[in-house]
Design a protein around this motif. Structure first.
Motif, PDB file in Angstrom:
ATOM      1  N   ASN A 197       0.907  -1.244   0.085  1.00  0.00           N
ATOM      2  CA  ASN A 197      -0.019   0.022   0.057  1.00  0.00           C
ATOM      3  C   ASN A 197       0.976   1.262   0.148  1.00  0.00           C
ATOM      4  OD1 ASN A 197      -2.485  -1.396  -0.142  1.00  0.00           O
ATOM      5  ND2 ASN A 197      -2.572  -1.337   2.175  1.00  0.00           N
ATOM      6  N   LEU A 198       2.102   1.212   0.570  1.00  0.00           N
ATOM      7  CA  LEU A 198       2.952   2.225   0.599  1.00  0.00           C
ATOM      8  C   LEU A 198       3.382   2.528  -0.973  1.00  0.00           C
ATOM      9  CD1 LEU A 198       4.785   4.519   2.180  1.00  0.00           C
ATOM     10  CD2 LEU A 198       6.508   2.702   2.065  1.00  0.00           C
ATOM     11  N   LEU A 199       3.681   1.597  -1.476  1.00  0.00           N
ATOM     12  CA  LEU A 199       4.594   1.473  -2.901  1.00  0.00           C
ATOM     13  C   LEU A 199       3.175   2.168  -3.845  1.00  0.00           C
ATOM     14  CD1 LEU A 199       6.778  -1.479  -3.028  1.00  0.00           C
ATOM     15  CD2 LEU A 199       7.346   0.920  -2.697  1.00  0.00           C
ATOM     16  N   SER A 200       1.964   1.577  -3.460  1.00  0.00           N
ATOM     17  CA  SER A 200       0.935   2.298  -4.624  1.00  0.00           C
ATOM     18  C   SER A 200       0.114   3.518  -3.925  1.00  0.00           C
ATOM     19  CB  SER A 200      -0.305   1.105  -4.283  1.00  0.00           C
ATOM     20  OG  SER A 200      -0.855   0.798  -3.351  1.00  0.00           O
ATOM     21  N   PHE A 201       0.774   4.188  -3.116  1.00  0.00           N
ATOM     22  CA  PHE A 201       0.319   5.666  -2.598  1.00  0.00           C
ATOM     23  C   PHE A 201      -0.933   5.353  -1.849  1.00  0.00           C
ATOM     24  CE2 PHE A 201       3.398   6.146  -6.068  1.00  0.00           C
ATOM     25  CZ  PHE A 201       4.250   7.489  -5.571  1.00  0.00           C
ATOM     26  N   GLN A 202      -1.381   4.312  -1.214  1.00  0.00           N
ATOM     27  CA  GLN A 202      -2.260   4.281  -0.404  1.00  0.00           C
ATOM     28  C   GLN A 202      -2.195   4.688   0.920  1.00  0.00           C
ATOM     29  OE1 GLN A 202      -5.272   0.701  -1.166  1.00  0.00           O
ATOM     30  NE2 GLN A 202      -3.577   0.168  -2.660  1.00  0.00           N
ATOM     31  N   VAL A 203      -1.064   4.644   1.405  1.00  0.00           N
ATOM     32  CA  VAL A 203      -0.516   5.247   2.868  1.00  0.00           C
ATOM     33  C   VAL A 203       0.776   5.849   2.521  1.00  0.00           C
ATOM     34  CG1 VAL A 203      -1.599   3.109   4.021  1.00  0.00           C
ATOM     35  CG2 VAL A 203       0.906   3.155   3.386  1.00  0.00           C
ATOM     36  N   ASP A 204       0.919   6.831   3.665  1.00  0.00           N
ATOM     37  CA  ASP A 204       2.233   7.650   3.488  1.00  0.00           C
ATOM     38  C   ASP A 204       3.661   7.231   4.334  1.00  0.00           C
ATOM     39  OD1 ASP A 204       0.791   9.901   2.195  1.00  0.00           O
ATOM     40  OD2 ASP A 204      -0.280   9.926   4.021  1.00  0.00           O
ATOM     41  N   ALA A 205       3.202   5.996   5.073  1.00  0.00           N
ATOM     42  CA  ALA A 205       4.587   5.642   5.945  1.00  0.00           C
ATOM     43  C   ALA A 205       4.213   4.243   6.133  1.00  0.00           C
ATOM     44  CB  ALA A 205       4.758   6.550   6.887  1.00  0.00           C
ATOM     45  N   VAL A 206       5.047   3.507   6.718  1.00  0.00           N
ATOM     46  CA  VAL A 206       4.823   2.171   7.473  1.00  0.00           C
ATOM     47  C   VAL A 206       5.667   2.381   8.553  1.00  0.00           C
ATOM     48  CG1 VAL A 206       4.987  -0.229   7.301  1.00  0.00           C
ATOM     49  CG2 VAL A 206       4.570   0.807   5.133  1.00  0.00           C
ATOM     50  N   THR A 207       5.236   1.758   9.902  1.00  0.00           N
ATOM     51  CA  THR A 207       6.018   1.894  11.027  1.00  0.00           C
ATOM     52  C   THR A 207       6.063   0.342  11.578  1.00  0.00           C
ATOM     53  OG1 THR A 207       6.222   2.886  13.099  1.00  0.00           O
ATOM     54  CG2 THR A 207       4.300   2.520  12.298  1.00  0.00           C
ATOM     55  N   THR A 208       7.150  -0.052  11.969  1.00  0.00           N
ATOM     56  CA  THR A 208       7.479  -1.180  12.907  1.00  0.00           C
ATOM     57  C   THR A 208       9.138  -1.308  13.393  1.00  0.00           C
ATOM     58  OG1 THR A 208       7.339  -3.560  12.904  1.00  0.00           O
ATOM     59  CG2 THR A 208       8.069  -2.725  10.867  1.00  0.00           C
ATOM     60  N   ASP A 209       9.522  -2.401  13.790  1.00  0.00           N
ATOM     61  CA  ASP A 209      10.844  -2.578  14.015  1.00  0.00           C
ATOM     62  C   ASP A 209      11.716  -2.132  12.807  1.00  0.00           C
ATOM     63  OD1 ASP A 209       9.951  -3.499  16.494  1.00  0.00           O
ATOM     64  OD2 ASP A 209      10.411  -5.382  16.094  1.00  0.00           O
ATOM     65  N   ASN A 210      13.054  -1.499  13.181  1.00  0.00           N
ATOM     66  CA  ASN A 210      13.893  -0.898  12.106  1.00  0.00           C
ATOM     67  C   ASN A 210      14.324  -2.261  11.182  1.00  0.00           C
ATOM     68  OD1 ASN A 210      15.547  -2.000  14.307  1.00  0.00           O
ATOM     69  ND2 ASN A 210      16.441  -0.031  14.659  1.00  0.00           N
ATOM     70  N   THR A 211      14.396  -3.432  11.969  1.00  0.00           N
ATOM     71  CA  THR A 211      15.054  -4.374  11.413  1.00  0.00           C
ATOM     72  C   THR A 211      14.075  -5.106  10.139  1.00  0.00           C
ATOM     73  OG1 THR A 211      14.190  -5.866  13.175  1.00  0.00           O
ATOM     74  CG2 THR A 211      16.464  -5.287  13.278  1.00  0.00           C
ATOM     75  N   ILE A 212      13.042  -5.014  10.587  1.00  0.00           N
ATOM     76  CA  ILE A 212      12.021  -5.417   9.537  1.00  0.00           C
ATOM     77  C   ILE A 212      11.814  -4.404   8.284  1.00  0.00           C
ATOM     78  CG2 ILE A 212       9.520  -5.688   8.811  1.00  0.00           C
ATOM     79  CD1 ILE A 212       9.251  -6.601  11.985  1.00  0.00           C
ATOM     80  N   LEU A 213      11.890  -3.055   8.479  1.00  0.00           N
ATOM     81  CA  LEU A 213      11.908  -2.001   7.446  1.00  0.00           C
ATOM     82  C   LEU A 213      13.212  -2.176   6.732  1.00  0.00           C
ATOM     83  CD1 LEU A 213      10.204   0.914   9.310  1.00  0.00           C
ATOM     84  CD2 LEU A 213       9.224  -0.700   8.178  1.00  0.00           C
ATOM     85  N   LEU A 214      14.212  -2.374   7.407  1.00  0.00           N
ATOM     86  CA  LEU A 214      15.490  -2.560   6.544  1.00  0.00           C
ATOM     87  C   LEU A 214      15.387  -3.465   5.673  1.00  0.00           C
ATOM     88  CD1 LEU A 214      18.145  -2.289   9.399  1.00  0.00           C
ATOM     89  CD2 LEU A 214      18.068  -0.823   7.549  1.00  0.00           C
ATOM     90  N   GLY A 215      14.785  -4.423   5.841  1.00  0.00           N
ATOM     91  CA  GLY A 215      14.720  -5.861   4.898  1.00  0.00           C
ATOM     92  C   GLY A 215      13.823  -5.278   3.619  1.00  0.00           C
ATOM     93  N   TYR A 216      12.749  -4.584   3.803  1.00  0.00           N
ATOM     94  CA  TYR A 216      11.870  -4.400   2.938  1.00  0.00           C
ATOM     95  C   TYR A 216      12.623  -3.123   2.093  1.00  0.00           C
ATOM     96  CZ  TYR A 216       7.772  -6.800   4.562  1.00  0.00           C
ATOM     97  OH  TYR A 216       6.886  -7.788   5.019  1.00  0.00           O
ATOM     98  N   ALA A 217      13.426  -2.165   2.576  1.00  0.00           N
ATOM     99  CA  ALA A 217      13.928  -1.346   1.878  1.00  0.00           C
ATOM    100  C   ALA A 217      14.978  -1.926   1.063  1.00  0.00           C
ATOM    101  CB  ALA A 217      14.740  -0.265   2.963  1.00  0.00           C
ATOM    102  N   ALA A 218      15.759  -2.848   1.432  1.00  0.00           N
ATOM    103  CA  ALA A 218      16.743  -3.435   0.720  1.00  0.00           C
ATOM    104  C   ALA A 218      16.242  -4.320  -0.430  1.00  0.00           C
ATOM    105  CB  ALA A 218      17.410  -4.602   1.648  1.00  0.00           C
ATOM    106  N   LYS A 219      15.005  -4.696  -0.492  1.00  0.00           N
ATOM    107  CA  LYS A 219      14.366  -5.276  -1.537  1.00  0.00           C
ATOM    108  C   LYS A 219      13.724  -4.500  -2.707  1.00  0.00           C
ATOM    109  CE  LYS A 219      13.596  -9.728   0.027  1.00  0.00           C
ATOM    110  NZ  LYS A 219      13.949 -11.154  -0.668  1.00  0.00           N
ATOM    111  N   ALA A 220      13.652  -3.231  -2.188  1.00  0.00           N
ATOM    112  CA  ALA A 220      13.193  -2.279  -3.257  1.00  0.00           C
ATOM    113  C   ALA A 220      13.906  -0.752  -3.074  1.00  0.00           C
ATOM    114  CB  ALA A 220      11.608  -1.965  -3.002  1.00  0.00           C
ATOM    115  N   PRO A 221      15.196  -0.963  -3.095  1.00  0.00           N
ATOM    116  CA  PRO A 221      15.906   0.258  -2.905  1.00  0.00           C
ATOM    117  C   PRO A 221      15.658   1.489  -3.602  1.00  0.00           C
ATOM    118  CG  PRO A 221      17.506  -1.340  -3.901  1.00  0.00           C
ATOM    119  CD  PRO A 221      16.102  -1.717  -3.822  1.00  0.00           C
ATOM    120  N   ARG A 222      15.017   1.232  -4.887  1.00  0.00           N
ATOM    121  CA  ARG A 222      14.541   2.507  -5.696  1.00  0.00           C
ATOM    122  C   ARG A 222      13.424   3.135  -5.405  1.00  0.00           C
ATOM    123  NH1 ARG A 222      18.668   2.991  -9.464  1.00  0.00           N
ATOM    124  NH2 ARG A 222      20.150   1.093  -9.691  1.00  0.00           N
ATOM    125  N   SER A 223      12.747   2.287  -4.631  1.00  0.00           N
ATOM    126  CA  SER A 223      11.066   2.753  -4.451  1.00  0.00           C
ATOM    127  C   SER A 223      10.990   3.419  -3.073  1.00  0.00           C
ATOM    128  CB  SER A 223      10.304   1.553  -4.486  1.00  0.00           C
ATOM    129  OG  SER A 223      10.374   0.838  -5.542  1.00  0.00           O
TER     130      SER A 223
END
Length: 239
Positions: free
Chosen positions: A213-239
């Motif tokens: 939903n973040l990538l499709s502009f339905q939400v503005d941010a996602v919040t949780t543990d930084n370790t989880i978010l680091l993984g998602y950021a690494a999967k889509a570094p250009r997004s």
């Protein structure tokens, strides 16, 4: 969980940080492996022989059935992932579960993994659906009254994940009027609702839905543990 003032923007910079940690397993410099380390590079665990824990009803049930049933996540990159093609689970938390299985006298290959939603963890443990749960799980007084904790074996802090083209969200103070996504029953969601009531908090069963939903502009941010978010950021570094 760290103070929300320490929330950081998990964008390409965080993806780069994770890429540096994983560089030994990279194909191209700075790009993390798509599915984590290869199986042959994972550690092996010696199974404890003659181990017994008769005082534990959970261990006795597992001994009778011949395997442990472990609750995990299936959509957290590099922590707990399930390959939809093979059904195989992999990640840091999965290796912790395998190590624990061996130390309790059960061959890791016999583990039955079950994906458990955050809101259902206590119920799954109390009902005996799973023997134990391995994954991101904030330890707090309320949960201590419901289930028993071991560890912690890893410390993380709450962060924010935004799109790389987002220029207006730099921390929690910028969330007023913005839609923030997290998982139902999670501590990060509760903290946003309590400490930042001007943010529009929405909840789903999994963080992968939040990220979609973040990538499709339905939400503005996602919040949780930084370790989880680091993984998602690494999967889509250009997004």
């Amino acid at each position: 969980m760290t103070d929300m003032r320490r929330l950081r923007r998990a964008t390409a910079a965080l993806a780069t940080a994770l890429a540096l940690l994983l560089m030994a397993g990279c194909g191209k410099e700075g790009s993390p492996p798509a599915k984590g380390p290869r199986t042959e590079k994972l550690p092996t665990y010696k199974v404890a022989t003659g181990f017994r824990l008769p005082s534990s009803p959970t261990w006795r049930r597992a001994e009778r059935r011949g395997h442990l049933t472990v609750g995990v996540k299936e959509d957290q990159p590099y922590l707990g992932e399930r390959d939809p093609a093979t059904g195989r689970y992999s990640g840091f938390d999965i290796e912790i579960a395998r190590m624990m299985s061996a130390s309790l006298g059960f061959p890791p290959k016999t583990i039955r993994f079950q994906t458990i939603a955050s809101a259902n963890r206590e119920t799954a443990l109390q009902s005996g659906q799973i023997d134990f749960y391995v994954g991101t799980y904030t330890i707090n007084p309320l949960r201590k009254r419901l289930v028993g904790f071991a560890g912690p074996y890893f410390m993380a802090g709450q962060s924010l994940l935004v799109r790389t083209d987002e220029d207006d969200i730099h921390g929690p103070a910028d969330l007023a009027g913005r839609t923030v996504c997290s998982v139902a029953g999670s501590t990060p969601l509760q903290r946003i609702e309590r400490d930042y009531p001007k943010a529009r908090a929405v909840a789903y069963d999994t963080y992968s839905v939040c990220v979609d939903n973040l990538l499709s502009f339905q939400v503005d941010a996602v919040t949780t543990d930084n370790t989880i978010l680091l993984g998602y950021a690494a999967k889509a570094p250009r997004s």
